[in-house]
Design a protein around this motif. Structure first.
Motif, short mmCIF file in Angstrom:
data_model
loop_
_atom_site.label_atom_id
_atom_site.label_comp_id
_atom_site.label_asym_id
_atom_site.label_seq_id
_atom_site.Cartn_x
_atom_site.Cartn_y
_atom_site.Cartn_z
N THR A 10 0.83 -1.20 0.00
CA THR A 10 0.00 0.00 0.00
C THR A 10 0.87 1.26 0.00
OG1 THR A 10 -0.08 -0.41 2.38
CG2 THR A 10 -2.05 -0.94 1.12
N THR A 11 0.31 2.34 -0.51
CA THR A 11 1.04 3.60 -0.50
C THR A 11 0.81 4.32 0.83
OG1 THR A 11 1.44 5.65 -1.68
CG2 THR A 11 -0.83 4.93 -1.58
N ARG A 12 1.81 5.07 1.25
CA ARG A 12 1.75 5.76 2.54
C ARG A 12 0.53 6.67 2.64
NH1 ARG A 12 5.87 7.13 6.39
NH2 ARG A 12 5.17 8.84 7.73
N ALA A 13 0.20 7.36 1.55
CA ALA A 13 -0.92 8.30 1.59
C ALA A 13 -2.24 7.59 1.89
CB ALA A 13 -1.02 9.05 0.26
N ALA A 14 -2.44 6.40 1.32
CA ALA A 14 -3.69 5.67 1.55
C ALA A 14 -3.77 5.15 2.98
CB ALA A 14 -3.80 4.50 0.57
N VAL A 15 -2.66 4.64 3.50
CA VAL A 15 -2.63 4.16 4.88
C VAL A 15 -2.84 5.32 5.85
CG1 VAL A 15 -1.15 3.11 6.65
CG2 VAL A 15 -1.21 2.16 4.33
N ALA A 16 -2.21 6.46 5.57
CA ALA A 16 -2.37 7.63 6.43
C ALA A 16 -3.81 8.13 6.44
CB ALA A 16 -1.42 8.75 5.96
N ARG A 17 -4.45 8.12 5.28
CA ARG A 17 -5.85 8.57 5.21
C ARG A 17 -6.73 7.69 6.10
NH1 ARG A 17 -11.02 6.29 4.47
NH2 ARG A 17 -12.42 8.03 4.05
N ASP A 18 -6.60 6.37 5.95
CA ASP A 18 -7.42 5.46 6.74
C ASP A 18 -7.11 5.58 8.23
OD1 ASP A 18 -8.45 4.66 4.34
OD2 ASP A 18 -7.85 2.56 4.50
N LEU A 19 -5.81 5.65 8.56
CA LEU A 19 -5.43 5.74 9.97
C LEU A 19 -5.92 7.03 10.61
CD1 LEU A 19 -1.81 4.26 10.03
CD2 LEU A 19 -3.83 3.35 11.22
N ARG A 20 -5.93 8.11 9.86
CA ARG A 20 -6.40 9.38 10.42
C ARG A 20 -7.86 9.25 10.88
NH1 ARG A 20 -4.07 14.26 10.17
NH2 ARG A 20 -2.63 13.49 8.57
N VAL A 21 -8.69 8.66 10.01
CA VAL A 21 -10.10 8.47 10.36
C VAL A 21 -10.24 7.55 11.57
CG1 VAL A 21 -12.33 7.58 9.56
CG2 VAL A 21 -10.86 8.87 7.99
N LEU A 22 -9.50 6.44 11.57
CA LEU A 22 -9.64 5.43 12.62
C LEU A 22 -9.06 5.90 13.95
CD1 LEU A 22 -8.81 2.20 10.57
CD2 LEU A 22 -11.06 3.16 11.12
N ASP A 66 5.37 5.05 12.29
CA ASP A 66 5.76 6.41 11.90
C ASP A 66 4.55 7.19 11.37
OD1 ASP A 66 8.37 5.95 12.60
OD2 ASP A 66 9.07 5.58 10.55
N ILE A 67 3.71 6.52 10.59
CA ILE A 67 2.50 7.18 10.07
C ILE A 67 1.57 7.53 11.22
CG2 ILE A 67 0.50 6.92 8.55
CD1 ILE A 67 2.19 4.97 6.87
N VAL A 68 1.40 6.59 12.15
CA VAL A 68 0.56 6.85 13.33
C VAL A 68 1.08 8.04 14.12
CG1 VAL A 68 -0.11 5.93 15.60
CG2 VAL A 68 -0.33 4.49 13.55
N ALA A 69 2.39 8.09 14.32
CA ALA A 69 2.98 9.20 15.08
C ALA A 69 2.71 10.54 14.40
CB ALA A 69 4.49 8.98 15.24
N ASP A 70 2.81 10.57 13.07
CA ASP A 70 2.52 11.80 12.33
C ASP A 70 1.07 12.22 12.50
OD1 ASP A 70 5.11 11.89 11.43
OD2 ASP A 70 4.67 11.17 9.40
N VAL A 71 0.16 11.26 12.40
CA VAL A 71 -1.27 11.58 12.54
C VAL A 71 -1.58 12.07 13.95
CG1 VAL A 71 -3.61 10.63 12.50
CG2 VAL A 71 -1.98 9.98 10.71
N LEU A 72 -1.04 11.37 14.95
CA LEU A 72 -1.29 11.79 16.34
C LEU A 72 -0.79 13.21 16.58
CD1 LEU A 72 -0.38 8.55 18.37
CD2 LEU A 72 -2.65 9.35 17.65
N ALA A 73 0.39 13.52 16.03
CA ALA A 73 0.93 14.87 16.19
C ALA A 73 0.05 15.90 15.48
CB ALA A 73 2.36 14.92 15.66
N ASP A 74 -0.35 15.57 14.25
CA ASP A 74 -1.20 16.49 13.47
C ASP A 74 -2.52 16.77 14.16
OD1 ASP A 74 0.64 16.63 11.47
OD2 ASP A 74 -0.43 15.31 10.07
N GLU A 75 -3.10 15.72 14.73
CA GLU A 75 -4.44 15.84 15.31
C GLU A 75 -4.42 16.18 16.80
OE1 GLU A 75 -7.15 15.74 13.55
OE2 GLU A 75 -6.25 15.09 11.65
N GLY A 76 -3.22 16.27 17.38
CA GLY A 76 -3.12 16.57 18.81
C GLY A 76 -3.72 15.49 19.68
N LEU A 77 -3.57 14.24 19.26
CA LEU A 77 -4.13 13.11 20.02
C LEU A 77 -3.07 12.51 20.94
CD1 LEU A 77 -6.13 11.38 17.15
CD2 LEU A 77 -6.99 12.93 18.90
N ASP A 78 -3.51 11.94 22.04
CA ASP A 78 -2.63 11.46 23.10
C ASP A 78 -2.95 9.99 23.36
OD1 ASP A 78 -0.76 11.57 25.10
OD2 ASP A 78 -2.13 12.34 26.62
#
Length: 461
Positions: A59-71, A101-113
């Motif tokens: 899978t491409t990083r962008a697709a995984v990041a999109r799904d992970l952001r929602v989830l 790494d993708i999860v860490a980016d999303v958590l940082a972007d969304e301010g999630l803990d």
């Protein structure tokens, strides 16, 4: 408390493959229905050995990041765990780190803990060789006894975990679990098992929801919610316009199983012979009677891949009606000519390289089993060369180039011109891989072959 017992557990399965996408509204619907956990598969062996052998995601990083952001936003908002299995397609250590790494980016972007656990499933070759010496490694049909040189030849080896390492991570306080290679079902079964749901209904429900909406009337519309209780489970599509029926739900036991009534997990075997499927209404199905037989010996399946050589591909297209009327004879001549020209030109005998000639539009898929009669209208000719090194593979393909462009049938007195779709005609595919492990290891403990790291939550909004 993580280990408090409950009457039922609701598992949200958003899609069959992380990165495949799903409508965001279906996740909102799952939360409204009371989901207790989100589980999603991120891997597979369906696409062949390259992804394990090279430790690369499909899978491409962008697709995984999109799904992970929602989830991740959904899990954080509802305060429920998110479990991802077989990270990075094959579940290698670098695949787990890639998703982390993708999860860490999303958590940082969304301010999630959220506390994130990584469960690593790659196996140390020396440890496996020791297990072999101790007689704890066994072949699954059709393979024979594992040889040490086979283990050493693998570029990557993973163990396929059951639910136990995931449960251990959840009990240690993880809110996001990123697992290496896992059975598709273990990802969905872990949380209900931890909460005390019976093994039969839990593993059966996990099997049905492993591919998201594939057990529904519209697999493209999103995932499903399984509600597991002491007596069985119900399954409901997350899109209100989509239905589950007893046939659709029962049919998923036919998918990727040797036996439609049984499925082996590391700690035992699911048995659905007595399962009864009942439509509660037009779109929700109830299943009762599933059983689980605990095995005498807990086992972990191994998957390993190694380099078989290097590939170069060439592709030509035929529209000439005379060649097409004699296509099998032409292909036979092509094979003979390639071997002769390679021997003449670079002195390479047949045992030093291999090639495959596939006639797409004629019999490339079914071969001799193809029932079609009469000549095809057009044919794509794919030449796939495999050699011990890339330069040799490309040299063979280039020797074949004039033949792929101009080879006549034996009775033609002129050179036809066939069509290359690309320039250059040869494409170097790099290393080719094969799966070589189909074996299990007798576990000493259910979690002993896996390593877990839990990060402290560090992203604050």
């Amino acid at each position: 408390m993580h280990n408090e017992r409950v009457d039922q557990v609701k598992v949200l399965s958003p899609t069959g493959m992380l990165g495949a996408g799903f409508p965001e509204a279906t996740i909102e619907r799952g939360l409204e229905l009371g989901a207790d956990v989100i589980s999603v598969d991120a891997g597979s062996t369906d696409s062949g050995p390259y992804y394990l052998g090279a430790s690369q995601p499909k899978t491409t990083r962008a697709a995984v990041a999109r799904d992970l952001r929602v989830l991740l936003k959904a899990a954080a908002g509802a305060q429920i765990p998110l479990i991802v299995g077989s990270c990075g397609t094959s579940g290698t250590d670098s695949g787990v780190d890639w998703v982390a790494d993708i999860v860490a980016d999303v958590l940082a972007d969304e301010g999630l803990d959220l506390r994130v656990a990584r469960i690593y499933s790659e196996q140390d070759k020396d440890a496996l060789l020791k297990s072999m010496e101790e007689g704890r490694v066994h072949a699954l049909p059709p393979l024979g006894e594992l040889r040490p040189d086979t283990v050493r030849s693998c570029t990557h080896i993973v163990g396929v975990m059951g639910h136990e390492p995931i449960v251990a991570a959840l009990e240690a306080g993880a809110q996001v679990v990123l697992a290496g290679r896992a059975t598709d079902t273990a990802i969905a079964a872990a949380y209900p098992m931890m909460k005390g749901m019976p093994a039969g209904p839990t593993w059966h429900a996990a099997k049905i929801i492993e591919c998201g909406g594939q057990c529904t009337s519209n697999p493209r519309a999103g995932g499903v919610l399984a509600t597991i209780d002491a007596e069985g489970f119900t399954i409901e599509p997350l899109d209100p316009t989509v239905a589950c029926t007893p046939i659709l739900v029962a049919a998923h036991m036919l998918y990727e199983t040797v036996n439609p009534f049984e499925m082996r997990e590391p700690d035992g075997t699911l048995d659905v012979r007595e399962a009864v499927y009942t439509a509660l209404d037009e779109r929700i199905v109830r299943v009762e009677g599933s059983q689980f037989h605990v095995a005498d010996q807990h086992t972990i399946k191994l998957e390993g891949a190694r380099v078989t050589g290097y590939e170069t591909m060439s592709f030509s297209a035929i529209r000439d009606p005379h060649i097409l009327a004699n296509i099998d004879d032409w292909a036979g001549l092509m094979r003979t000519m390639i071997r002769q020209r390679v021997e003449q030109t670079i002195g390479l005998s047949e045992d030093k390289y291999a090639f495959d000639l596939r006639l797409y539009g004629h019999n490339a898929i079914l071969g001799d089993l193809d029932p079609a009669a009469g000549p095809p209208r057009e044919v794509g000719v794919m030449l796939l060369v495999n050699a011990p090194d890339q330069n040799t593979a490309t040299a063979v393909a280039k020797i074949a180039n004039p033949l792929m462009l101009h080879l006549p049938t034996a009775d033609m007195d002129f050179l036809p011109s066939l069509a290359f779709p690309t320039s250059p005609a040869e494409t170097e595919r790099g290393a080719a891989y094969e799966f070589v492990l189909h074996h299990v290891v007798d576990s000493i403990t259910p979690t002993g072959m896996f390593r877990t790291e839990i990060e402290e939550a560090s992203h604050h909004g």
